[in-house]
Design an enzyme around this catalytic site. Structure first.
Site, PDB file in Angstrom:
ATOM      1  N   HIS A  97      34.494  26.087 -16.255  1.00 37.13           N
ATOM      2  CA  HIS A  97      35.058  24.539 -15.717  1.00 37.13           C
ATOM      3  C   HIS A  97      34.757  23.369 -15.827  1.00 37.13           C
ATOM      4  O   HIS A  97      35.331  21.743 -16.081  1.00 37.13           O
ATOM      5  CB  HIS A  97      35.237  24.827 -13.843  1.00 37.13           C
ATOM      6  CG  HIS A  97      36.472  24.163 -13.443  1.00 37.13           C
ATOM      7  ND1 HIS A  97      36.651  24.287 -11.611  1.00 37.13           N
ATOM      8  CD2 HIS A  97      37.812  23.764 -13.940  1.00 37.13           C
ATOM      9  CE1 HIS A  97      38.040  23.332 -11.682  1.00 37.13           C
ATOM     10  NE2 HIS A  97      37.960  23.579 -12.395  1.00 37.13           N
ATOM     11  N   ASP A 120      39.430  25.296  -5.565  1.00 34.28           N
ATOM     12  CA  ASP A 120      38.078  25.360  -6.230  1.00 34.28           C
ATOM     13  C   ASP A 120      36.844  25.876  -4.640  1.00 34.28           C
ATOM     14  O   ASP A 120      37.414  24.872  -3.066  1.00 34.28           O
ATOM     15  CB  ASP A 120      37.098  24.299  -6.476  1.00 34.28           C
ATOM     16  CG  ASP A 120      36.398  24.992  -7.453  1.00 34.28           C
ATOM     17  OD1 ASP A 120      35.577  25.734  -7.325  1.00 34.28           O
ATOM     18  OD2 ASP A 120      36.113  24.288  -8.644  1.00 34.28           O
ATOM     19  N   HIS A 122      33.617  24.805  -5.088  1.00 33.67           N
ATOM     20  CA  HIS A 122      33.303  23.538  -4.899  1.00 33.67           C
ATOM     21  C   HIS A 122      34.336  22.392  -4.932  1.00 33.67           C
ATOM     22  O   HIS A 122      35.067  22.221  -5.836  1.00 33.67           O
ATOM     23  CB  HIS A 122      31.979  24.170  -6.234  1.00 33.67           C
ATOM     24  CG  HIS A 122      31.750  25.483  -6.456  1.00 33.67           C
ATOM     25  ND1 HIS A 122      32.579  26.984  -6.665  1.00 33.67           N
ATOM     26  CD2 HIS A 122      30.047  25.959  -5.539  1.00 33.67           C
ATOM     27  CE1 HIS A 122      31.220  27.859  -7.025  1.00 33.67           C
ATOM     28  NE2 HIS A 122      30.576  27.436  -6.250  1.00 33.67           N
ATOM     29  N   ASP A 124      32.573  20.299  -7.608  1.00 36.17           N
ATOM     30  CA  ASP A 124      32.316  19.725  -8.772  1.00 36.17           C
ATOM     31  C   ASP A 124      32.218  18.075  -9.312  1.00 36.17           C
ATOM     32  O   ASP A 124      32.946  17.681 -10.194  1.00 36.17           O
ATOM     33  CB  ASP A 124      33.010  20.181  -9.227  1.00 36.17           C
ATOM     34  CG  ASP A 124      33.495  22.301  -9.841  1.00 36.17           C
ATOM     35  OD1 ASP A 124      32.386  22.857  -9.471  1.00 36.17           O
ATOM     36  OD2 ASP A 124      34.357  22.752 -10.501  1.00 36.17           O
ATOM     37  N   HIS A 137      30.149  22.655 -15.769  1.00 39.17           N
ATOM     38  CA  HIS A 137      30.632  22.860 -15.212  1.00 39.17           C
ATOM     39  C   HIS A 137      30.519  22.677 -13.325  1.00 39.17           C
ATOM     40  O   HIS A 137      31.485  22.929 -12.359  1.00 39.17           O
ATOM     41  CB  HIS A 137      30.974  24.312 -15.270  1.00 39.17           C
ATOM     42  CG  HIS A 137      30.144  25.531 -13.937  1.00 39.17           C
ATOM     43  ND1 HIS A 137      30.779  26.737 -13.683  1.00 39.17           N
ATOM     44  CD2 HIS A 137      28.982  25.090 -13.195  1.00 39.17           C
ATOM     45  CE1 HIS A 137      29.588  27.651 -12.973  1.00 39.17           C
ATOM     46  NE2 HIS A 137      28.500  25.777 -13.004  1.00 39.17           N
ATOM     47  N   ASP A 225      40.289  26.740  -9.846  1.00 43.25           N
ATOM     48  CA  ASP A 225      38.677  27.865 -10.035  1.00 43.25           C
ATOM     49  C   ASP A 225      39.435  29.031  -9.754  1.00 43.25           C
ATOM     50  O   ASP A 225      38.981  29.246  -8.099  1.00 43.25           O
ATOM     51  CB  ASP A 225      37.692  26.771  -9.562  1.00 43.25           C
ATOM     52  CG  ASP A 225      35.886  27.192  -9.875  1.00 43.25           C
ATOM     53  OD1 ASP A 225      36.461  29.335  -9.798  1.00 43.25           O
ATOM     54  OD2 ASP A 225      35.301  26.710 -10.331  1.00 43.25           O
ATOM     55  N   ASP A 227      36.686  31.046  -8.140  1.00 44.43           N
ATOM     56  CA  ASP A 227      36.249  31.180  -7.045  1.00 44.43           C
ATOM     57  C   ASP A 227      36.787  30.467  -6.577  1.00 44.43           C
ATOM     58  O   ASP A 227      36.063  30.528  -4.976  1.00 44.43           O
ATOM     59  CB  ASP A 227      34.471  30.722  -7.239  1.00 44.43           C
ATOM     60  CG  ASP A 227      34.361  29.712  -8.227  1.00 44.43           C
ATOM     61  OD1 ASP A 227      35.545  28.386  -7.735  1.00 44.43           O
ATOM     62  OD2 ASP A 227      33.457  28.787  -8.515  1.00 44.43           O
ATOM     63  N   GLU A 270      37.014  30.306 -15.334  1.00 40.13           N
ATOM     64  CA  GLU A 270      35.722  31.002 -14.486  1.00 40.13           C
ATOM     65  C   GLU A 270      36.267  32.723 -13.781  1.00 40.13           C
ATOM     66  O   GLU A 270      34.797  33.287 -13.074  1.00 40.13           O
ATOM     67  CB  GLU A 270      35.217  30.235 -13.246  1.00 40.13           C
ATOM     68  CG  GLU A 270      35.103  28.753 -13.136  1.00 40.13           C
ATOM     69  CD  GLU A 270      33.910  28.233 -13.547  1.00 40.13           C
ATOM     70  OE1 GLU A 270      32.155  29.617 -13.773  1.00 40.13           O
ATOM     71  OE2 GLU A 270      33.468  27.255 -14.218  1.00 40.13           O
TER      72      GLU A 270
END
Ligand code: ARG
Ligand code: MN
Ligand code: MN
Ligand code: MN
Length: 298
Positions: A97, A120, A122, A124, A137, A225, A227, A270
């Site tokens: 990312h 995402d 996360h 980030d 990332h 992302d 994830d 990712e």
């Protein structure tokens, strides 16, 4: 309309090898054919070229692969600008990312009030001071609205690239203490798994669209992302977090964004084939692109 695919085989933003093979895995999963089927004219621009020199780096930062990330971001920003000049939709394939730093640097030269949907697990939004890992990332969103190492903030000679009030995070469930502070301080809109469970994805995307329209954005970038989705569907990611967005919710989200008709660029990041099961994660990425670009049964 016309889509340009830009591959960014970078794993410099984190420490697990293999995510540099993401663009190949996504191509192998049939991205070009899938989008051509929908009537788009696709140009695969190939991959950004990365140098892998083993010269011992004496860097004045704890950030991992700092110089390489600067180099990749600068090249990617140029490429995104070139693609936009040709009047084409930039579709960026990662890579980890950290590549979003370059994508947003390119987009910001054209869009002065860009909306960003950050799909995402996360946020980030770490900084060199708050990062638990030193992995870039985990920082691209903060960097893009102006918080972090100056050299990353000012890729392509300007910064910040985006405004915090134009950012919407969807799917968050692993947020570090420093990131939480920044979210509060800048009033970033976050739909965590709690909100997704409570309101349902329909309402989440309705509110997202409404918010971005109210902000009068001149473009909307989707930074997805893999994830963000639950690892039962997308196991091939470097930082999986259980309890994620489902496959069906993700398709619904993409379809609703397509109906809104305001997405002007996208990136899918990712995908790590080394950690994957039979290219499952790249397959999901391509299936979601199908929905984002208008695939529907009826
Ligand atoms: N927050 C953690 C970190 O800063 C994980 C970041 C994961 N980011 C990602 N793009 N997968 O290291
Ligand atoms: Mn690495
Ligand atoms: Mn991310
Ligand atoms: Mn993530």
């Amino acid at each position: 309309s016309k889509i340009s695919i830009i591959g960014v085989p970078s794993d410099y933003g984190q420490h697990r090898r293999g995510v540099d093979m993401g663009p190949s895995a996504i191509r192998y999963a049939g991205v070009v054919e899938r989008l051509e089927e929908l009537g788009y004219e696709i140009l695969d621009e190939g991959d950004i070229l990365l140098k892998r020199d083993k010269v011992n780096k004496h860097e004045d930062t704890q950030l991992k692969n700092f110089k390489e990330v600067i180099e990749v971001s600068t090249q990617l920003s140029d490429k995104v600008q070139e693609v936009m000049t040709k009047g084409r939709f930039p579709l960026v394939l990662g890579g980890d990312h950290s590549i979003a730093i370059g994508t947003l640097a390119g987009l910001g030269t054209k869009y002065k009030n860009l909306g960003v949907i950050w799909y995402d697990a996360h946020a980030d939004m770490n900084t060199p001071e708050t990062s638990p890992s030193g992995n870039i990332h985990g920082m691209p969103l903060a960097i893009s609205f102006g918080i972090g190492d100056d050299r990353l903030v000012n890729i392509s000679g300007y910064g910040p690239k985006i405004k915090p009030e134009n950012i919407i995070i969807i799917g968050a469930r692993s947020v570090d203490p420093g990131e939480r502070e920044l979210i509060k301080k800048h009033g970033i809109k976050v739909y965590s798994m709690h909100e997704i469970d409570r309101m349902g994805m329909t309402k989440v995307i309705e509110e997202t669209i409404e918010h971005l329209k109210k902000q009068n954005v001149d473009g909307v970038h989707l930074s997805l992302d893999l994830d963000g989705i639950d690892p039962i569907y997308t196991p091939g990611v470097g930082t999986p977090v259980p309890g994620g967005i489902t496959y069906r919710e993700s398709h619904l989200a993409m379809e609703m964004l397509e109906e809104a008709g305001f997405i002007t660029s996208a990136e899918f990041v990712e995908v790590n084939p080394i950690l994957d099961e039979r290219n499952k994660t790249a397959d999901v990425a391509v299936a979601l692109m199908g929905s984002l670009f208008g695939e529907k049964l009826v």
